[in-house]
Design a protein around this motif. Structure first.
Motif, short mmCIF file in Angstrom:
data_model
loop_
_atom_site.label_atom_id
_atom_site.label_comp_id
_atom_site.label_asym_id
_atom_site.label_seq_id
_atom_site.Cartn_x
_atom_site.Cartn_y
_atom_site.Cartn_z
N SER A 44 0.83 -1.20 -0.12
CA SER A 44 0.08 0.00 -0.06
C SER A 44 0.99 1.27 0.13
O SER A 44 2.11 1.28 0.30
CB SER A 44 -0.98 0.14 1.29
OG SER A 44 -0.17 0.05 2.48
N GLU A 45 0.26 2.37 -0.29
CA GLU A 45 0.90 3.57 -0.38
C GLU A 45 1.53 4.05 1.02
O GLU A 45 2.53 4.60 1.28
CB GLU A 45 0.14 4.57 -1.16
CG GLU A 45 0.90 5.98 -1.13
CD GLU A 45 2.16 5.95 -2.01
OE1 GLU A 45 3.25 6.83 -1.41
OE2 GLU A 45 2.57 5.24 -2.87
N ILE A 46 0.70 3.67 1.74
CA ILE A 46 0.80 4.04 3.52
C ILE A 46 2.25 3.36 3.87
O ILE A 46 3.09 4.03 4.41
CB ILE A 46 -0.13 3.67 4.26
CG1 ILE A 46 -1.38 4.36 3.99
CG2 ILE A 46 0.12 3.70 5.73
CD1 ILE A 46 -2.78 3.99 4.67
N SER A 47 2.33 2.01 3.37
CA SER A 47 3.40 1.22 3.85
C SER A 47 4.68 1.76 2.96
O SER A 47 5.74 1.99 3.78
CB SER A 47 3.14 -0.47 3.45
OG SER A 47 2.18 -0.88 4.22
N GLN A 50 6.43 5.05 4.31
CA GLN A 50 7.06 4.80 5.47
C GLN A 50 8.37 4.26 5.40
O GLN A 50 9.37 4.47 6.07
CB GLN A 50 6.24 4.14 6.57
CG GLN A 50 4.83 4.88 7.20
CD GLN A 50 4.17 4.03 7.99
OE1 GLN A 50 4.77 3.69 9.12
NE2 GLN A 50 2.88 4.21 8.09
#
Length: 91
Positions: A44-47, A50
Motif C-alpha cells: 500500500s501507499e501508506i506502507s 513509511q
C-alpha cells in the motif's frame, strides 16, 4: 503473466505487509530487484511512504501488521519486515 499480475495473485490483492487493499503498487526490494517476483512485494501507499521515509514511521501501524508479515514465506517480505523491525527497535 505480468509482474503486477503475479504479485496480485500471490498477495490476494492485499498489501503484503499491512493487509490494506487500497492504493497498492509494486515495491522493488533492493539490491538487485530487477522485476523478479521474489524480490518485489505488493504494498500500500501508506506502507511504501513509511518504508521510503517519505512519512514518519508509525509504530502503532506496524505493531498490528508486522507480526504476521515477518512470517511470510516470501523472501522480499521477510527482508522488508526485518528492516522495519530494526528501525522500530527503540519503540
Amino acid at each position: 503473466m505480468k509482474l503486477e499480475d503475479l504479485l496480485k495473485l500471490r498477495s490476494g490483492n492485499k498489501c503484503e505487509l499491512s493487509g490494506l487493499t487500497e492504493d497498492l503498487s509494486i515495491y522493488e526490494v533492493q539490491p538487485n530487484a530487477a522485476n523478479d517476483p521474489n524480490r518485489c512485494i505488493y504494498i500500500s501507499e501508506i506502507s511504501k511512504a513509511q518504508i521510503e521515509k517519505r512519512a514518519e514511521l508509525d509504530s502503532n501501524f506496524w505493531e498490528k501488521n508486522l507480526p504476521t508479515a515477518m512470517w511470510s514465506e516470501v523472501p522480499a517480505v521477510q527482508v522488508v519486515s526485518w528492516r522495519l523491525l530494526n528501525r522500530l527497535q527503540n519503540e
